[in-house]
Design a protein around this motif. Structure first.
Motif, PDB file in Angstrom:
ATOM      1  N   ASP A 181       0.154  -5.420  -3.163  1.00 20.88           N
ATOM      2  CA  ASP A 181       0.883  -4.148  -3.247  1.00 20.88           C
ATOM      3  C   ASP A 181      -0.035  -3.032  -3.731  1.00 20.88           C
ATOM      4  N   ASP A 185      -1.096   0.257  -1.643  1.00 19.70           N
ATOM      5  CA  ASP A 185      -0.867   1.611  -2.167  1.00 19.70           C
ATOM      6  C   ASP A 185      -2.150   2.435  -2.103  1.00 19.70           C
ATOM      7  N   LYS A 188      -2.914   3.435   1.440  1.00 19.68           N
ATOM      8  CA  LYS A 188      -2.034   4.532   1.843  1.00 19.68           C
ATOM      9  C   LYS A 188      -2.505   5.852   1.238  1.00 19.68           C
ATOM     10  N   ARG A 360       4.225   4.861  -3.275  1.00 18.51           N
ATOM     11  CA  ARG A 360       5.110   3.700  -3.196  1.00 18.51           C
ATOM     12  C   ARG A 360       6.329   3.967  -2.322  1.00 18.51           C
ATOM     13  N   GLU A 361       6.646   5.242  -2.128  1.00 18.73           N
ATOM     14  CA  GLU A 361       7.783   5.584  -1.281  1.00 18.73           C
ATOM     15  C   GLU A 361       7.416   5.615   0.199  1.00 18.73           C
ATOM     16  N   ASP A 363       6.687   3.856   3.268  1.00 19.37           N
ATOM     17  CA  ASP A 363       6.914   2.489   3.736  1.00 19.37           C
ATOM     18  C   ASP A 363       6.003   2.181   4.917  1.00 19.37           C
ATOM     19  N   ASP A 365       2.781  -0.570   5.954  1.00 18.32           N
ATOM     20  CA  ASP A 365       1.975  -1.726   5.576  1.00 18.32           C
ATOM     21  C   ASP A 365       0.609  -1.614   6.232  1.00 18.32           C
ATOM     22  N   ALA A 395       5.374   9.003   8.175  1.00 15.10           N
ATOM     23  CA  ALA A 395       6.089   8.444   7.022  1.00 15.10           C
ATOM     24  C   ALA A 395       6.005   9.365   5.817  1.00 15.10           C
ATOM     25  N   THR A 447      12.387   7.204   9.915  1.00 17.67           N
ATOM     26  CA  THR A 447      12.415   6.628   8.574  1.00 17.67           C
ATOM     27  C   THR A 447      13.814   6.134   8.225  1.00 17.67           C
ATOM     28  N   LYS A 451      14.941   2.272   7.467  1.00 23.79           N
ATOM     29  CA  LYS A 451      15.628   1.957   6.222  1.00 23.79           C
ATOM     30  C   LYS A 451      16.907   1.177   6.477  1.00 23.79           C
ATOM     31  N   ARG A 454      16.072  -2.409   7.435  1.00 26.10           N
ATOM     32  CA  ARG A 454      15.685  -3.228   6.276  1.00 26.10           C
ATOM     33  C   ARG A 454      16.913  -3.636   5.470  1.00 26.10           C
TER      34      ARG A 454
END
Length: 458
Positions: A181, A185, A188, A360-361, A363, A365, A395, A447, A451, A454
């Motif tokens: 993670d 981050d 990103k 972290r917001e 999304d 990968d 994003a 987005t 969401k 998910r």
């Protein structure tokens, strides 16, 4: 972009990371960091030993000559050694390395140097078009520094289809999921910064504010830095002092926090007295060679960073409204003139802090796989191509943009018509305001759809 981990000292992690066939800039760790394990020149020697056998030094360029097992000789430019020979190496680099393009696209030019090893140099403004790999050892103090290093490898050159950035860091002693993670981050954050977006805490820079300066006391320099003017601030008087103020603040802040925790100060001790005593002691201990003016300049910049970061943390914890109320009763005196700022002026800083995006917001990968069953922790990140960068940008925009579901759905027919007519999606960077708004609506819709998918899978 890739992250690799090592055990012990970082030379243990060079296998499979440092490829002698690639034109590479290696940045060894900052002195004083946990990754630095020896004298800087000894560390450079160990890197050369890893590559092959040292067979001499070119008298004209000062480049070290390293013979590989197969017999080929590498030309290595050592910018870490600050002895009299570094001037020869720097002169040779400025003469021999001119990047790529024009008359620079022949093999003779490409072969003039193979590897450059640096510490605080070869970052911003250093142009070596043939560089294919930027290998950075150890954590860096700012996202700006990382992006500057990546920029050394992203110059175009004939026969150079891709560039690689690798951050080689000590293997963390924590759970696999936590590490992956954290790496995601950071990837990103880097990709966002490459897209000219601010995705981490702002990088504050301070300057001496003179009478008659027409600039806002708090403003952006357009390069990701928040510039804050302070009257009476001592500007770094030398290049060494400037380097400390720009590159060493993270380590100095950590040292200052530890020192404040350890020292027991009398309750009636004036804050400025404690700050001057503690911070001066930290800087004099770490940099005994500095003059009194250099030391005071570094101390003032460190004190400014400590106060401004406290301000930012308070804003984050209390929220915009409460923080603004605090400032109404307690002037920030950002420009150092001893007078209360005009109503609304402190909010300039608050608004700048507020607009930075929490990665972290986002999304997205950016990791292909994590292998926790190898002797060395392995993370395989993805290649950043145009399509993936567009995905990251979309994003990020979706998080930041002010969009209602009603407006997005109203724009949806226009978006479909635009795609049918133009054969592409609306561009987020379009100068046309309507196209840009359609692109923002499309990013928001994607987005929201992701969401819902998910949430349905949970």
């Amino acid at each position: 972009m890739n992250y690799q981990f090592y055990k012990g000292n970082y030379t243990n992690g060079l296998e499979g990371v440092l490829d002698p066939a690639q034109k590479t800039i290696i940045h060894i760790p900052h002195r004083g960091s946990s990754e630095a394990f020896d004298d800087k020149n000894n560390e450079v020697g160990k890197i050369m030993d890893f590559l092959g056998k040292h067979v001499g030094r070119d008298p004209e360029t000062g480049f070290d000559l390293i013979e590989l097992p197969e017999g080929r000789v590498l030309k290595v430019a050592d910018l870490v050694d600050d002895g009299p020979g570094r001037g020869i190496v720097k002169t040779a680099l400025s003469r021999e390395i001119k990047g790529a393009g024009g008359k620079r696209d022949d093999e003779a030019d490409r072969a003039k140097v193979d590897i450059i090893i640096a510490l605080g140099m070869a970052k911003e403004g250093f142009d070596w078009g043939w560089c294919e790999h930027a290998l950075t050892i150890g954590y860096r103090s700012s996202l700006t520094e990382i992006v500057q290093i990546i920029g050394r490898a992203t110059r175009d050159a004939p026969g150079k289809p891709r560039a690689v950035f690798t951050n080689l860091v000590a293997e963390p002693g924590m759970e696999t999921d936590v590490v992956s993670d954290a790496v995601n981050d950071m990837l990103k954050a880097i990709s966002g910064s490459l897209l000219m977006e601010q995705v981490l805490a702002p990088n504050f820079k301070f300057y001496r504010r003179e009478d008659g300066d027409v600039r806002e006391p708090v403003h952006s320099d357009g390069q990701g830095n928040v510039m804050i003017g302070i009257k009476g601030l001592i500007e770094p008087p030398t290049e060494r002092a400037k380097e400390i103020c720009e590159q060493d603040m993270r380590d100095l802040l950590a040292a200052a926090c530890q020192a404040m925790d350890k020292r027991v100060l009398a309750p009636d001790t004036a804050p400025e007295v404690a700050t001057q005593m503690v911070l001066t002691d930290i800087i004099e201990t770490r940099y005994p060679e500095l003059s009194a003016e250099e030391t005071e300049s570094a101390r003032q910049h460190l004190a400014a960073h400590m106060n401004i970061l406290t301000l930012a943390r308070e804003e984050e914890e209390r929220g915009m409204a409460e923080a603004a109320a605090v400032f109404e009763g307690k002037p920030t005196n950002v420009d150092g003139n001893g007078e209360e700022e005009p109503e609304g002026a402190p909010n300039t800083l608050l608004q700048m802090v507020k607009k930075f995006i929490n990665v972290r917001e986002i999304d997205v990968d950016l990791i292909d796989s994590v292998n926790a069953f190898q002797e060395r922790f392995e993370v395989a990140s993805k290649s950043l191509d145009a399509q993936l960068l567009q995905h990251v940008q979309s994003a990020m925009v979706a998080i930041r943009v002010a969009m209602t579901e009603e407006e997005a759905r109203t724009l949806w027919p226009r978006i479909k018509a635009f795609r049918a007519a133009e054969g592409r999606e609306p561009n987020l960077n379009s100068p046309d305001a309507l196209e840009k708004r359609m692109a923002e609506a499309l990013a928001w819709l994607k987005t929201q759809k992701a969401k819902r998918m998910r949430e349905g899978a949970l």
